[in-house]
Enzyme design. Structure first.
Site, short mmCIF file in Angstrom:
data_model
loop_
_atom_site.label_atom_id
_atom_site.label_comp_id
_atom_site.label_asym_id
_atom_site.label_seq_id
_atom_site.Cartn_x
_atom_site.Cartn_y
_atom_site.Cartn_z
N GLU A 37 -10.52 -9.30 -11.77
CA GLU A 37 -9.55 -8.25 -11.52
C GLU A 37 -8.16 -8.77 -11.87
O GLU A 37 -7.69 -9.74 -11.29
CB GLU A 37 -9.60 -7.86 -10.03
CG GLU A 37 -8.70 -6.70 -9.70
CD GLU A 37 -8.76 -6.36 -8.21
OE1 GLU A 37 -8.59 -7.26 -7.38
OE2 GLU A 37 -8.95 -5.17 -7.90
N SER A 95 -7.79 -8.57 -1.27
CA SER A 95 -8.52 -9.27 -2.32
C SER A 95 -9.91 -9.72 -1.83
O SER A 95 -10.12 -9.92 -0.62
CB SER A 95 -7.73 -10.49 -2.76
OG SER A 95 -7.55 -11.35 -1.66
N THR A 96 -10.81 -9.90 -2.77
CA THR A 96 -12.16 -10.34 -2.44
C THR A 96 -12.11 -11.74 -1.83
O THR A 96 -12.87 -12.05 -0.89
CB THR A 96 -13.05 -10.26 -3.68
OG1 THR A 96 -13.19 -8.86 -4.01
CG2 THR A 96 -14.43 -10.84 -3.45
N LYS A 153 -1.29 -4.79 10.63
CA LYS A 153 -0.50 -5.83 9.98
C LYS A 153 -0.21 -5.43 8.54
O LYS A 153 -1.05 -5.59 7.65
CB LYS A 153 -1.21 -7.18 9.98
CG LYS A 153 -0.23 -8.28 9.59
CD LYS A 153 -0.88 -9.52 9.01
CE LYS A 153 -1.30 -9.41 7.59
NZ LYS A 153 -0.20 -9.18 6.61
N GLU A 170 -12.60 -3.53 2.31
CA GLU A 170 -12.38 -2.79 1.06
C GLU A 170 -11.71 -3.76 0.11
O GLU A 170 -10.54 -4.12 0.30
CB GLU A 170 -11.46 -1.58 1.30
CG GLU A 170 -12.04 -0.53 2.24
CD GLU A 170 -13.12 0.32 1.58
OE1 GLU A 170 -13.33 0.18 0.35
OE2 GLU A 170 -13.75 1.10 2.28
N CYS A 180 -7.09 -0.79 -6.92
CA CYS A 180 -8.43 -1.36 -6.80
C CYS A 180 -9.45 -0.56 -7.60
O CYS A 180 -10.43 -1.10 -8.09
CB CYS A 180 -8.84 -1.43 -5.34
SG CYS A 180 -8.73 0.16 -4.53
P1 NAD Z 1 -4.48 -10.04 -0.30
O1 NAD Z 1 -5.90 -10.22 0.02
O2 NAD Z 1 -3.70 -11.21 -0.75
O3 NAD Z 1 -3.70 -9.49 0.99
C1 NAD Z 1 -4.05 -8.27 1.62
C2 NAD Z 1 -3.55 -8.30 3.06
O4 NAD Z 1 -4.30 -9.26 3.78
C3 NAD Z 1 -2.09 -8.71 3.23
O5 NAD Z 1 -1.57 -8.01 4.34
C4 NAD Z 1 -2.19 -10.20 3.51
O6 NAD Z 1 -1.08 -10.68 4.24
C5 NAD Z 1 -3.47 -10.26 4.33
N1 NAD Z 1 -4.25 -11.49 4.25
C6 NAD Z 1 -4.45 -12.28 3.17
N2 NAD Z 1 -5.29 -13.28 3.49
C7 NAD Z 1 -5.63 -13.12 4.79
C8 NAD Z 1 -6.48 -13.84 5.69
N3 NAD Z 1 -7.15 -14.93 5.31
N4 NAD Z 1 -6.59 -13.38 6.96
C9 NAD Z 1 -5.95 -12.27 7.35
N5 NAD Z 1 -5.12 -11.56 6.55
C10 NAD Z 1 -4.97 -11.98 5.28
O7 NAD Z 1 -4.42 -8.85 -1.34
P2 NAD Z 1 -3.14 -8.20 -2.05
O8 NAD Z 1 -2.75 -9.04 -3.20
O9 NAD Z 1 -2.10 -7.85 -1.04
O10 NAD Z 1 -3.77 -6.80 -2.55
C11 NAD Z 1 -4.43 -6.65 -3.75
C12 NAD Z 1 -5.93 -6.63 -3.55
O11 NAD Z 1 -6.30 -5.57 -2.68
C13 NAD Z 1 -6.67 -6.38 -4.84
O12 NAD Z 1 -7.76 -7.25 -4.94
C14 NAD Z 1 -7.15 -4.94 -4.68
O13 NAD Z 1 -8.28 -4.63 -5.44
C15 NAD Z 1 -7.40 -4.86 -3.24
N6 NAD Z 1 -7.41 -3.45 -2.79
C16 NAD Z 1 -8.62 -2.87 -2.48
C17 NAD Z 1 -8.67 -1.53 -2.09
C18 NAD Z 1 -9.98 -0.87 -1.74
O14 NAD Z 1 -9.95 0.18 -1.13
N7 NAD Z 1 -11.13 -1.45 -2.08
C19 NAD Z 1 -7.49 -0.79 -2.02
C20 NAD Z 1 -6.28 -1.41 -2.34
C21 NAD Z 1 -6.26 -2.75 -2.72
#
Ligand code: NAD
Length: 483
Positions: free
Chosen positions: A383, A229-230, A176, A250, A284
């Site tokens: 963050e 995101s966390t 997804k 992650e 991240c």
């Molecule tokens: P996000 O959590 O809003 O979304 C990430 C993905 O998850 C998207 O595809 C979103 O549609 C989906 N999603 C969101 N909530 C969901 C749920 N409850 N159930 C299922 N799917 C869900 O994050 P974002 O704003 O897209 O990305 C930024 C975040 O990602 C930052 O916090 C960043 O640090 C983190 N990140 C971490 C790593 C790592 O390797 N640790 C790498 C890249 C980004």
């Protein structure tokens, strides 16, 4: 404008269950550049059914690892053949500078896939141990259907971290992509088909979070691999916990770069700035807390401000650009909210803090440096996910370690020093998953992931493959000889 009306499910381009579409908006021009089919729950159901069929009855889990590696190598070739197109696509959909896209979004993704091709050939999926009663065969079997949910910031790279391991393991996948970045995933789908990856092994459903949650809850999915995101990670972990579903997470970071008082500042900043501001600050692993000794604090702050002022902002398609726009207007609102919070908390803006006057459209924020930051401030603890750095003073090395570790996160970090032994001692003492002495690196043959609220589980290295394997022991009669 590109239009993609179909979803890649079961190896075919199929009509979606509804007429819903996603508009992909350029973060630079603010114009709609593409419209793609948006997946809904029924499309996830169909994708899971295809992945289930491919796992339960298809060839993929039954092929030898070497046979799978050959198909993965063909996929790598198909992606490499479209590397330039992929880099341009990712820059257009999410705003990364084109130089970063070529290197980190695409070349690094190909290197990760190449690593997993080699690991599939070398990894010992079976070994025999001397058991109490007779020989014991230990097998590592594919986990089943993996639901892979990825963010928009490094969309192809994060996808390949999961896909490479899943494919090498013999698992099948429902991917997804984030709604902001579905276009690179369409090229990936075409590459999967061109490479001859069997039907149903990888299915792709771009969609938002509700549909993502449907994938997480799906009873026919065996494992969830999530990057994001966390906050979302907590929700996903709780659903997987209820179902006892395998899950790797992650998540976010707030990594500290410790500049020791013996560091050469010129060399330090040349190495540190890309690690701090890469991808317009939307990484991240970004080194966003910079820890400087009080003895050299003003000197270090001045040098950082000089380096950040030289960090060219502009159109992300311009090869000279180092900082492009943020992914969306809501992301700019979020970053500006943190800049306001930092001011309110009493930190001082030493450069940036506004929108670049030269950019007439697009969700740009000036690269910003806060000085006189206390580690307890919101801008030091949360963050921000934008080009905003916090320079925090420390008294001595022990104080620097305390500050580095006083964080809910533990994803990355670095130390900068003339004495590598001293740097290694610091590296050992910081509670974080990835660390570099005098640099910023991420080794593909070693585990990558987070301590604390930065995640659970690891990607990359053999550990990353093992996250898609279930170990099994088979006890055999005494004297039986395994062939
Ligand atoms: P996000 O959590 O809003 O979304 C990430 C993905 O998850 C998207 O595809 C979103 O549609 C989906 N999603 C969101 N909530 C969901 C749920 N409850 N159930 C299922 N799917 C869900 O994050 P974002 O704003 O897209 O990305 C930024 C975040 O990602 C930052 O916090 C960043 O640090 C983190 N990140 C971490 C790593 C790592 O390797 N640790 C790498 C890249 C980004």
């Amino acid at each position: 404008m590109q239009v993609h009306e179909r979803l890649f499910i079961g190896g075919d381009w199929v009509a979606p269950s509804t007429a819903a579409t996603i508009d992909v908006v350029s973060p630079h021009s603010e114009e709609v550049i593409a419209r793609v089919a948006e997946g809904r729950e029924a499309d996830v159901d169909r994708a899971v059914a295809a992945a289930r069929e491919a796992f339960d009855h298809g060839p993929w889990p039954r092929m030898t690892p070497a046979e799978r590696a050959d198909v993965m190598a063909a996929l790598l070739g198909a992606l490499q053949a479209r590397a330039d197109e992929l880099a341009v696509t990712i820059t257009q959909e999410m705003g990364a500078p084109i130089s970063f896209s070529h290197m980190a979004q695409v070349m690094a993704s190909c290197m990760v896939l190449d690593y997993y091709v080699r690991l599939a050939r070398e990894y010992r999926f079976e070994d025999v141990r001397a058991g109490m009663l007779g020989p014991c065969l230990v097998r590592r079997e594919p986990v089943g259907v993996a639901g892979c949910i990825v963010p928009w910031n490094v969309p192809l790279f994060v996808t390949v971290l999961k896909l490479g391991a899943a494919l090498a393991a013999g698992a099948t996948v429902v991917l997804k992509p984030a709604p902001e970045t579905p276009l690179d995933a369409i090229i990936l789908a075409e590459a999967l088909a061109a490479a001859g990856v069997p039907k149903g092994v990888v299915n792709i459903v771009p969609a938002g979070r509700e549909v993502g949650e449907h994938l997480v809850r799906h009873p026919r999915v065996d494992k969830i691999a999530f990057t994001g995101s966390t906050a979302a990670g907590r929700k996903i972990a709780s659903i997987c916990g209820e179902q006892l579903k395998r899950v790797t997470l992650e998540l976010g970071g707030k990594s500290a770069a410790i500049i020791l008082d013996d560091a050469d500042l010129g060399a330090t900043l040349a190495g540190l700035m890309p690690g701090a501001l890469m991808n317009n600050g939307q990484a991240c692993v970004a080194q966003t807390r910079i820890l400087a000794s009080r003895a050299r604090y003003d000197e270090v702050c001045d040098a950082i401000v000089g380096a950040v002022r030289a960090w060219t902002v502009g159109d992300p398609m311009d090869p000279a650009t180092l900082c492009g726009p943020l992914v969306a207007s809501r992301q700019r609102d979020r970053v500006e909210g943190y800049i306001a919070a930092g001011r309110k908390e009493g930190a001082r803006i030493a450069c940036g803090g506004g929108r670049p006057a030269a950019m007439k459209t697009g969700w740009y924020v000036e690269p910003t440096v806060f000085v006189n930051v206390d580690n307890r401030m919101q801008i030091a603890q949360e963050e921000i996910f934008g080009p905003v750095l916090a320079v925090i003073p420390y008294d001595d090395e022990g104080d620097a370690l305390r500050i580095a570790n006083e964080s809910d996160y533990g994803l990355s970090g670095s130390v900068w020093t003339a004495d590598v032994d001293r740097g290694l001692a610091v590296a050992r003492a910081v509670r974080t998953g990835t660390y570099t002495v005098n640099g910023f690196a991420m080794e593909f043959g070693a585990p990558f992931g987070g301590f604390k609220c930065s995640g659970i589980g690891r990607e990359l290295g053999p550990e990353g493959l093992e996250a898609y394997l279930e170990p099994k022991q088979i006890n055999l009669p005494m004297g039986y000889e395994l062939r």
